[in-house]
Scaffold this motif. Structure first.
Motif, PDB file in Angstrom:
ATOM      1  N   ASN A 183      -5.302  11.006   7.136  1.00 24.85           N
ATOM      2  CA  ASN A 183      -5.957  10.175   6.139  1.00 24.85           C
ATOM      3  C   ASN A 183      -6.312  11.115   4.995  1.00 24.85           C
ATOM      4  OD1 ASN A 183      -8.419  11.480   6.778  1.00 24.85           O
ATOM      5  ND2 ASN A 183      -8.949   9.924   8.280  1.00 24.85           N
ATOM      6  N   GLU A 184      -7.111  10.672   4.059  1.00 30.89           N
ATOM      7  CA  GLU A 184      -7.393  11.518   2.898  1.00 30.89           C
ATOM      8  C   GLU A 184      -8.166  12.774   3.259  1.00 30.89           C
ATOM      9  OE1 GLU A 184      -9.093   9.405  -0.370  1.00 30.89           O
ATOM     10  OE2 GLU A 184      -7.583   7.824  -0.264  1.00 30.89           O
ATOM     11  N   ALA A 185      -8.997  12.715   4.307  1.00 33.04           N
ATOM     12  CA  ALA A 185      -9.868  13.840   4.629  1.00 33.04           C
ATOM     13  C   ALA A 185      -9.339  14.744   5.741  1.00 33.04           C
ATOM     14  CB  ALA A 185     -11.249  13.317   5.032  1.00 33.04           C
ATOM     15  N   THR A 192       0.851  -1.176   0.000  1.00 40.73           N
ATOM     16  CA  THR A 192       0.000   0.000   0.000  1.00 40.73           C
ATOM     17  C   THR A 192       0.891   1.232   0.000  1.00 40.73           C
ATOM     18  OG1 THR A 192      -1.634  -1.195   1.305  1.00 40.73           O
ATOM     19  CG2 THR A 192      -1.824   1.201   1.247  1.00 40.73           C
ATOM     20  N   ALA A 215       2.230  13.157   5.314  1.00 39.04           N
ATOM     21  CA  ALA A 215       1.569  14.456   5.361  1.00 39.04           C
ATOM     22  C   ALA A 215       2.480  15.481   6.037  1.00 39.04           C
ATOM     23  CB  ALA A 215       0.258  14.347   6.131  1.00 39.04           C
ATOM     24  N   ASN A 251      -7.484  17.888   5.514  1.00 34.99           N
ATOM     25  CA  ASN A 251      -6.230  17.489   4.878  1.00 34.99           C
ATOM     26  C   ASN A 251      -6.307  17.641   3.371  1.00 34.99           C
ATOM     27  OD1 ASN A 251      -3.603  16.553   4.860  1.00 34.99           O
ATOM     28  ND2 ASN A 251      -4.194  14.431   4.642  1.00 34.99           N
ATOM     29  N   ALA A 252      -7.389  18.175   2.872  1.00 35.90           N
ATOM     30  CA  ALA A 252      -7.551  18.365   1.433  1.00 35.90           C
ATOM     31  C   ALA A 252      -7.393  19.849   1.115  1.00 35.90           C
ATOM     32  CB  ALA A 252      -8.926  17.859   1.021  1.00 35.90           C
TER      33      ALA A 252
END
Length: 190
Positions: free
Chosen positions: A94-96, A45, A50, A165-166
């Motif tokens: 995480n992605e969000a 993976t 970040a 985080n976007a």
């Protein structure tokens, strides 16, 4: 002389390769066995690290003094003084969202009129990106001042500071600001 050393190194390297190829273990001569072979077959993976914003102290709010009623700036009526010093952080993403665990070292000193026992310190944690406030909350942090002790140290921790985080979230200009709340308590935003 150089030729003899080179031939010796080539010979040893060739011998190591041949020995590894002729091994009877499933790991191919490296002794890795079945577990390593199974892990090598699983897809990896991808991990993207970040940006973790640094913690800065709000210079105007790194100290907090509390006086007895009507004794503002009178050293004889000082109840206690608190300060924040070194701070650090750790981030998970995480992605969000980006979650920041903020930790700071502090010190509480009694004044001439100072009490002992539990004291509530209003510590503000802000996350800013330029002029944009991404997070702001005041934490009423309890510190116990032992009877007869002139001072005590404490560790403040706020593990759940969460920002996007976007797009519109953390950038290379994002900072976590830490200090004492100096005015009347404001409504917390998260």
């Amino acid at each position: 002389m150089f030729g003899k050393v080179s031939r010796a190194l080539v010979s040893i390297s060739l011998l190591a390769v041949v020995t590894g190829c002729n091994s009877s273990s499933e790991g191919g001569g490296l002794g890795l066995g079945r577990q390593a072979s199974a892990e090598a077959q699983q897809p990896a993976t991808p991990v993207v690290q970040a940006f973790c914003p640094p913690v800065v102290m709000r210079e105007e709010a790194a100290f907090h003094r509390v006086y007895a009623r009507g004794g503002q700036d009178d050293p004889q009526k000082l109840l206690y003084q608190a300060s924040l010093a070194d701070a650090t952080r750790a981030c998970t993403a995480n992605e969000a969202t980006l979650t920041i665990n903020v930790v700071a070292q502090g010190r509480l000193v009694t004044g001439a009129a100072g009490p002992s026992g539990p004291i509530s310190l209003p510590i503000r944690v802000d996350v800013v990106d330029g002029d944009n406030v991404l997070y702001s909350q005041v934490v009423n942090f309890k510190v116990d001042l032992p009877p007869g002790a002139p001072s005590t140290q404490f560790v403040f921790a706020k593990p759940d500071v969460t920002i996007p985080n976007a797009a519109g979230g953390a950038s290379r200009f994002t900072r976590v600001r830490l200090g004492f709340e100096t005015g009347p308590a404001k409504k917390a935003r998260s």
